[in-house]
Write an enzyme that holds these catalytic residues in place. Structure first.
Site, PDB file in Angstrom:
ATOM      1  N   GLN A   1      -2.852   2.504   9.946  1.00 26.72           N
ATOM      2  CA  GLN A   1      -1.523   2.637   9.320  1.00 26.72           C
ATOM      3  C   GLN A   1      -0.579   3.459  10.193  1.00 26.72           C
ATOM      4  O   GLN A   1       0.636   3.303  10.118  1.00 26.72           O
ATOM      5  CB  GLN A   1      -1.644   3.309   7.943  1.00 26.72           C
ATOM      6  CG  GLN A   1      -2.265   2.455   6.864  1.00 26.72           C
ATOM      7  CD  GLN A   1      -3.745   2.746   6.726  1.00 26.72           C
ATOM      8  OE1 GLN A   1      -4.416   3.056   7.712  1.00 26.72           O
ATOM      9  NE2 GLN A   1      -4.279   2.626   5.532  1.00 26.72           N
TER      10      GLN A   1
ATOM     11  N   ARG B   1       0.852  -1.188   0.000  1.00 30.29           N
ATOM     12  CA  ARG B   1       0.000   0.000   0.000  1.00 30.29           C
ATOM     13  C   ARG B   1       0.891   1.242   0.000  1.00 30.29           C
ATOM     14  O   ARG B   1       2.112   1.134   0.035  1.00 30.29           O
ATOM     15  CB  ARG B   1      -0.946   0.000   1.208  1.00 30.29           C
ATOM     16  CG  ARG B   1      -0.192  -0.300   2.511  1.00 30.29           C
ATOM     17  CD  ARG B   1      -0.748   0.352   3.701  1.00 30.29           C
ATOM     18  NE  ARG B   1      -0.645   1.787   3.639  1.00 30.29           N
ATOM     19  CZ  ARG B   1       0.489   2.468   3.845  1.00 30.29           C
ATOM     20  NH1 ARG B   1       1.629   1.852   4.110  1.00 30.29           N
ATOM     21  NH2 ARG B   1       0.504   3.787   3.774  1.00 30.29           N
ATOM     22  N   GLY B   2       0.228   2.425   0.012  1.00 25.47           N
ATOM     23  CA  GLY B   2       0.993   3.666  -0.103  1.00 25.47           C
ATOM     24  C   GLY B   2       1.056   4.026  -1.583  1.00 25.47           C
ATOM     25  O   GLY B   2       1.400   3.178  -2.419  1.00 25.47           O
ATOM     26  N   ALA B   3       0.714   5.283  -1.907  1.00 17.57           N
ATOM     27  CA  ALA B   3       0.516   5.653  -3.314  1.00 17.57           C
ATOM     28  C   ALA B   3       1.735   5.359  -4.209  1.00 17.57           C
ATOM     29  O   ALA B   3       1.604   4.676  -5.231  1.00 17.57           O
ATOM     30  CB  ALA B   3       0.118   7.125  -3.384  1.00 17.57           C
TER      31      ALA B   3
ATOM     32  N   ASN C   1      -6.016  12.527   0.498  1.00 14.90           N
ATOM     33  CA  ASN C   1      -5.162  11.705   1.361  1.00 14.90           C
ATOM     34  C   ASN C   1      -6.065  10.878   2.267  1.00 14.90           C
ATOM     35  O   ASN C   1      -7.298  10.983   2.238  1.00 14.90           O
ATOM     36  CB  ASN C   1      -4.196  12.577   2.179  1.00 14.90           C
ATOM     37  CG  ASN C   1      -3.109  11.752   2.844  1.00 14.90           C
ATOM     38  OD1 ASN C   1      -2.529  10.867   2.211  1.00 14.90           O
ATOM     39  ND2 ASN C   1      -2.834  11.993   4.106  1.00 14.90           N
ATOM     40  N   LYS C   2      -5.440  10.063   3.085  1.00 13.81           N
ATOM     41  CA  LYS C   2      -6.164   9.145   3.960  1.00 13.81           C
ATOM     42  C   LYS C   2      -7.287   9.837   4.717  1.00 13.81           C
ATOM     43  O   LYS C   2      -7.114  10.977   5.175  1.00 13.81           O
ATOM     44  CB  LYS C   2      -5.154   8.510   4.925  1.00 13.81           C
ATOM     45  CG  LYS C   2      -5.698   7.499   5.900  1.00 13.81           C
ATOM     46  CD  LYS C   2      -6.477   6.390   5.236  1.00 13.81           C
ATOM     47  CE  LYS C   2      -5.724   5.656   4.152  1.00 13.81           C
ATOM     48  NZ  LYS C   2      -6.598   4.803   3.305  1.00 13.81           N
TER      49      LYS C   2
ATOM     50  N   ARG D   1      -7.055  -0.178  -7.228  1.00 18.77           N
ATOM     51  CA  ARG D   1      -7.441   0.849  -6.253  1.00 18.77           C
ATOM     52  C   ARG D   1      -7.653   2.166  -7.018  1.00 18.77           C
ATOM     53  O   ARG D   1      -6.851   2.501  -7.887  1.00 18.77           O
ATOM     54  CB  ARG D   1      -6.366   1.028  -5.156  1.00 18.77           C
ATOM     55  CG  ARG D   1      -6.225  -0.209  -4.254  1.00 18.77           C
ATOM     56  CD  ARG D   1      -5.398   0.080  -3.012  1.00 18.77           C
ATOM     57  NE  ARG D   1      -6.120   0.880  -2.041  1.00 18.77           N
ATOM     58  CZ  ARG D   1      -5.546   1.408  -0.954  1.00 18.77           C
ATOM     59  NH1 ARG D   1      -4.249   1.229  -0.732  1.00 18.77           N
ATOM     60  NH2 ARG D   1      -6.257   2.125  -0.104  1.00 18.77           N
TER      61      ARG D   1
ATOM     62  N   ASP E   1      -2.330  11.069  -1.962  1.00 15.18           N
ATOM     63  CA  ASP E   1      -2.547  10.070  -3.012  1.00 15.18           C
ATOM     64  C   ASP E   1      -2.856  10.713  -4.358  1.00 15.18           C
ATOM     65  O   ASP E   1      -2.829  10.057  -5.386  1.00 15.18           O
ATOM     66  CB  ASP E   1      -3.672   9.119  -2.605  1.00 15.18           C
ATOM     67  CG  ASP E   1      -3.229   8.282  -1.423  1.00 15.18           C
ATOM     68  OD1 ASP E   1      -3.211   8.809  -0.298  1.00 15.18           O
ATOM     69  OD2 ASP E   1      -2.848   7.117  -1.637  1.00 15.18           O
TER      70      ASP E   1
HETATM   71  O1  MRU Z   1      -4.786   3.317   1.935  1.00 15.37           O
HETATM   72  P1  MRU Z   1      -3.300   3.551   1.994  1.00 15.37           P
HETATM   73  O2  MRU Z   1      -2.682   3.043   3.237  1.00 15.37           O
HETATM   74  O3  MRU Z   1      -2.616   3.070   0.743  1.00 15.37           O
HETATM   75  O4  MRU Z   1      -3.171   5.138   2.016  1.00 15.37           O
HETATM   76  C1  MRU Z   1      -1.913   5.730   2.011  1.00 15.37           C
HETATM   77  C2  MRU Z   1      -1.958   7.174   2.283  1.00 15.37           C
HETATM   78  O5  MRU Z   1      -3.005   7.772   2.398  1.00 15.37           O
HETATM   79  C3  MRU Z   1      -0.659   7.912   2.316  1.00 15.37           C
HETATM   80  O6  MRU Z   1      -0.786   9.052   3.114  1.00 15.37           O
HETATM   81  C4  MRU Z   1      -0.332   8.279   0.886  1.00 15.37           C
HETATM   82  O7  MRU Z   1      -0.201   7.192   0.051  1.00 15.37           O
HETATM   83  C5  MRU Z   1       0.727   9.246   0.656  1.00 15.37           C
HETATM   84  S1  MRU Z   1       2.396   8.988   1.064  1.00 15.37           S
HETATM   85  C6  MRU Z   1       3.097   7.647   0.597  1.00 15.37           C
END
Ligand code: MRU
Length: 370
Positions: free
Chosen positions: A203, A54-56, A254-255, A91, A244
């Protein structure tokens, strides 16, 4: 980055094992460090959907390697297009996924099928290397922000609040917002991080706290609802988050919960900075609220919580009243007006079209991909 003294990246190819792709299973962290072996595009798609990875920026790089795995089996035009479409649909919110796959397609379409698999690994590897260098540079460009705070309060901790996980495990290495924190810590600045737990998947408490702990960065896990209170009492010097997707006008996806932090920061005059690599820019959309698709995940993630019991078992337990429904939007959009600025690999800028175009003039002519 290192785990117990051993240097790792978040994705790599095992040349001795049929060019399989390796990732950490992030659903097992922080309780155990388990490395997954991915051998085909179906396994890669599952890893992204289930958030083993995970993570963009990282899902973009892993998807690129997933396409390379598929082309080893069948390098036809049809497989190239259909697997890229399948991986791109895993996603919806992080633009990095589609950015990486578009870059792969642009490079691989002109390559004859006989040479495509090899070219695909090289292209995926270039995406991963680009991410490492980009994230390192983001940290360098964010560092002066924390140096300025340190200069204002000598001998006192710099209190940074962060949300979700933006560390090396969310990218190929270094991280985005956490790259700034790591580089400040390594430069000797007294950084302390307030880590939002980041429900529903935690996370923050699971991944960010684990990463910071491994790197020796002082940190404290807080409930998602605590940030506003801490800001009202002067306990937060700066909010640093990742994203993201950033739109042409500087809106930030973002999250889920990031928007509430931005509102609280604005009300308390706490600077709210967003760190992003170029792969997170989506210059084809302007209005983040209307135009960014927000992933809706399973309600079960909200109605339950996963953790480790005293005797070491990892278990998922239900926290909601039996029979209650749940809703789980996974991201939100913070309007540009609440964002103090953006930290990129090319420098810092205002969260606005003018600010972005100063750093990325190649988009001025209406182009929509870096
Ligand atoms: O759902 P996730 O855990 O993939 O979400 C990740 C985030 O929201 C991060 O803040 C984002 O990807 C930016 S930094 C790597």
């Amino acid at each position: 980055m290192k785990i117990d003294g051993v240097a790792y990246r978040s994705v790599w190819v095992d040349l001795d094992d049929g060019w399989s792709v390796r990732i950490f299973d992030q659903t097992r962290l922080p309780w155990s460090v388990e490395i997954l072996r991915l051998t085909n595009e179906g396994e890669v798609a599952h890893a992204i959907r289930s958030m083993q990875v995970r993570g963009a920026p990282l899902i973009g790089a892993v998807a690129a390697f997933g396409l390379a795995l598929a082309l080893r089996r069948d390098a036809s035009d049809e497989t190239l297009e259909s697997v890229a479409a399948m991986l791109g649909a895993t996603r919806p919110t992080a633009i990095n996924l589609r950015w990486a796959l578009a870059r792969m397609l642009a490079e691989l379409r002109p390559v004859p099928p006989a040479r495509r698999a090899e070219a695909a690994y090289a292209a995926a590897d270039a995406i991963a290397e680009d991410d490492v260098e980009t994230c390192r540079a983001i940290g360098q460009h964010g560092l002066p922000l924390l140096q300025a705070i340190a200069a204002r309060k000598p001998g006192k901790p710099i209190n940074v609040l962060t949300h979700c996980n933006t560390g090396w495990i969310a990218t190929v290495d270094y991280g985005t917002a956490l790259s700034v924190i790591y580089q400040a810590h390594d430069a000797g600045l007294p950084v302390h991080v307030w880590v939002d737990e980041t429900r529903p998947r935690n996370q923050g408490s699971a991944l960010t706290a684990w990463e910071l702990g491994k790197h020796g960065v002082p940190h404290t896990v807080i409930a998602d609802n605590a940030g506003g209170h801490l800001m009202q009492h002067g306990e937060v010097d700066i909010v640093l988050v990742g994203t993201d997707r950033v739109t042409r006008q500087g809106d930030v996806a973002n999250k889920i919960g990031t928007y509430l932090k931005a509102l609280a920061a604005h009300d308390n005059k706490v600077p709210f900075w967003v760190a992003l690599p170029h792969s997170t820019l989506d210059m084809s959309v302007r209005d983040g609220l209307r135009e960014i698709p927000i992933e809706e995940r399973a309600a079960e993630e909200v109605l339950t919580v996963t953790g480790r019991t005293e005797d070491g078992r990892v278990e998922t337990v239900r926290t909601a009243a039996p029979g209650s429904a749940g809703a789980n939007p996974a991201f939100d959009v913070t309007p540009a007006r609440l964002v103090t600025g953006l930290i990129t690999e090319r420098g810092r800028c205002d969260a606005s079209e003018a600010g972005l175009l100063k750093l990325y003039p190649e988009f001025a002519a209406g182009k929509d991909a870096a």
